[in-house]
Design a protein around this motif. Sequence first.
Motif, PDB file in Angstrom:
ATOM      1  N   ASN A  70     -47.875  17.713  15.976  1.00  0.00           N
ATOM      2  CA  ASN A  70     -48.118  17.184  14.838  1.00  0.00           C
ATOM      3  C   ASN A  70     -47.902  15.520  14.992  1.00  0.00           C
ATOM      4  O   ASN A  70     -47.248  15.296  15.674  1.00  0.00           O
ATOM      5  CB  ASN A  70     -47.388  17.486  13.646  1.00  0.00           C
ATOM      6  N   THR A  71     -48.900  14.884  14.412  1.00  0.00           N
ATOM      7  CA  THR A  71     -48.736  13.364  14.474  1.00  0.00           C
ATOM      8  C   THR A  71     -47.260  12.926  13.717  1.00  0.00           C
ATOM      9  O   THR A  71     -46.989  13.462  12.714  1.00  0.00           O
ATOM     10  CB  THR A  71     -49.735  12.719  13.559  1.00  0.00           C
ATOM     11  N   HIS A  72     -46.477  12.372  14.270  1.00  0.00           N
ATOM     12  CA  HIS A  72     -45.059  12.017  13.996  1.00  0.00           C
ATOM     13  C   HIS A  72     -45.102  11.348  12.782  1.00  0.00           C
ATOM     14  O   HIS A  72     -45.811  10.527  12.048  1.00  0.00           O
ATOM     15  CB  HIS A  72     -44.264  11.042  14.946  1.00  0.00           C
ATOM     16  N   PRO A  73     -44.182  11.766  11.883  1.00  0.00           N
ATOM     17  CA  PRO A  73     -44.277  11.134  10.450  1.00  0.00           C
ATOM     18  C   PRO A  73     -44.045   9.686  10.326  1.00  0.00           C
ATOM     19  O   PRO A  73     -44.450   9.017   9.440  1.00  0.00           O
ATOM     20  CB  PRO A  73     -42.935  12.100   9.957  1.00  0.00           C
ATOM     21  N   GLN A  74     -43.190   9.089  11.421  1.00  0.00           N
ATOM     22  CA  GLN A  74     -43.233   7.564  11.294  1.00  0.00           C
ATOM     23  C   GLN A  74     -44.384   6.764  11.464  1.00  0.00           C
ATOM     24  O   GLN A  74     -44.709   6.008  11.181  1.00  0.00           O
ATOM     25  CB  GLN A  74     -41.990   7.492  12.394  1.00  0.00           C
ATOM     26  N   VAL A  75     -45.315   7.622  12.340  1.00  0.00           N
ATOM     27  CA  VAL A  75     -46.528   6.919  12.577  1.00  0.00           C
ATOM     28  C   VAL A  75     -47.454   6.882  11.381  1.00  0.00           C
ATOM     29  O   VAL A  75     -48.093   5.949  10.762  1.00  0.00           O
ATOM     30  CB  VAL A  75     -47.145   7.566  13.718  1.00  0.00           C
ATOM     31  N   VAL A  76     -47.294   8.071  10.416  1.00  0.00           N
ATOM     32  CA  VAL A  76     -47.990   8.045   9.272  1.00  0.00           C
ATOM     33  C   VAL A  76     -47.348   7.102   8.060  1.00  0.00           C
ATOM     34  O   VAL A  76     -48.094   6.696   7.643  1.00  0.00           O
ATOM     35  CB  VAL A  76     -47.920   9.553   8.640  1.00  0.00           C
ATOM     36  N   ARG A  77     -46.075   7.233   8.406  1.00  0.00           N
ATOM     37  CA  ARG A  77     -45.498   6.059   7.393  1.00  0.00           C
ATOM     38  C   ARG A  77     -45.784   4.744   7.716  1.00  0.00           C
ATOM     39  O   ARG A  77     -46.258   3.739   6.870  1.00  0.00           O
ATOM     40  CB  ARG A  77     -43.739   6.304   7.516  1.00  0.00           C
TER      41      ARG A  77
END
Length: 330
Positions: free
Chosen positions: A85-92
Amino acid sequence: MSVRGLTRRELVGAGLALGTLSLSACRPRAETRVFVGKATDYARDLTPLLLDALAELGVDRTEVAGRRVLLKPNLVEARPAAPINTHPQVVRAAAEAFRRLGAAEVRVGEGPGHCRDTRRVLEASGLAEVLRHDKLTFVDLNRQPGFVTPNAGGRSGLTRLTLPQALVESDLVVSLAKMKTHHWAGVTLSMKNLFGVMPGSYYGWPKNVLHYAGLEETILDITATVRPQLAIVDGIVGMEGDGPIMGDPRPAGVLVVGRNATAVDATAARLMGVDPLRVRYLAAANGWLGPIDAAAIDQVGERLAGLVTPFRLVAAIPGMRGLAGPGLDY
């Protein structure tokens, strides 16, 4: 938002791709510009890097302030130890970057293609905690009411596509993909990531209707119809081998950002050691949805030389055969 008296819904209904009339139309060079940024891990704050990328692309407060942004990450399976999955820190970081540019609203939306329990995927991926902490709204695109629009691509046998309401409720749509190999398509990047906007309640799991209509053809159709305004590929740690689910981690240390999804994917493919001209759907998109030739892409940020990280391709998997760039092999 309206353009010359037409609402966004009417523009889509008329078969015009979302984003065709964006504010960037007066900057033609920016449409082919792709930013490559170096990031070795997820521990650092990635917001400054993404703000630098957006600045290089000419995305500023004039374009973002007061507008509604939809971030569409890649969320596939509830396997936290794997780079699926796309890493949460990139989404953040993406959400924070758009907030700093004055976005009226930033939402995150996805329709997982394999696991029907979207909440389970959110929790296992770590994204749920980021959403709670950063007060970000999540939209389950699998179960949103849909609207029907003409298929702007016309490559499959589907004459119309059903898209989620969130697309017409958003002014800027951002494909926030993961850099991975794919056992059918060869690679999965920002264009293939758009499969997740197609509601599972209409297209099944794992979006079976689209697979039956032709995987590569529907990748082109969805991209031509949705036309995301921006594409961001998380290649800090990607997936090689039998992707997009069963592969192995491959640290590549990059974020790839651009206005044109095809140009972004061609650049990301090169960083994976893959010749984009050998990826059939990218070759088909060339000169239509965007450029894939290196000479036609205005690449900024870090130089590609020295950043190419050849991803392992499995010769036994037909979709991966012959993809390696010049001088590279399995």
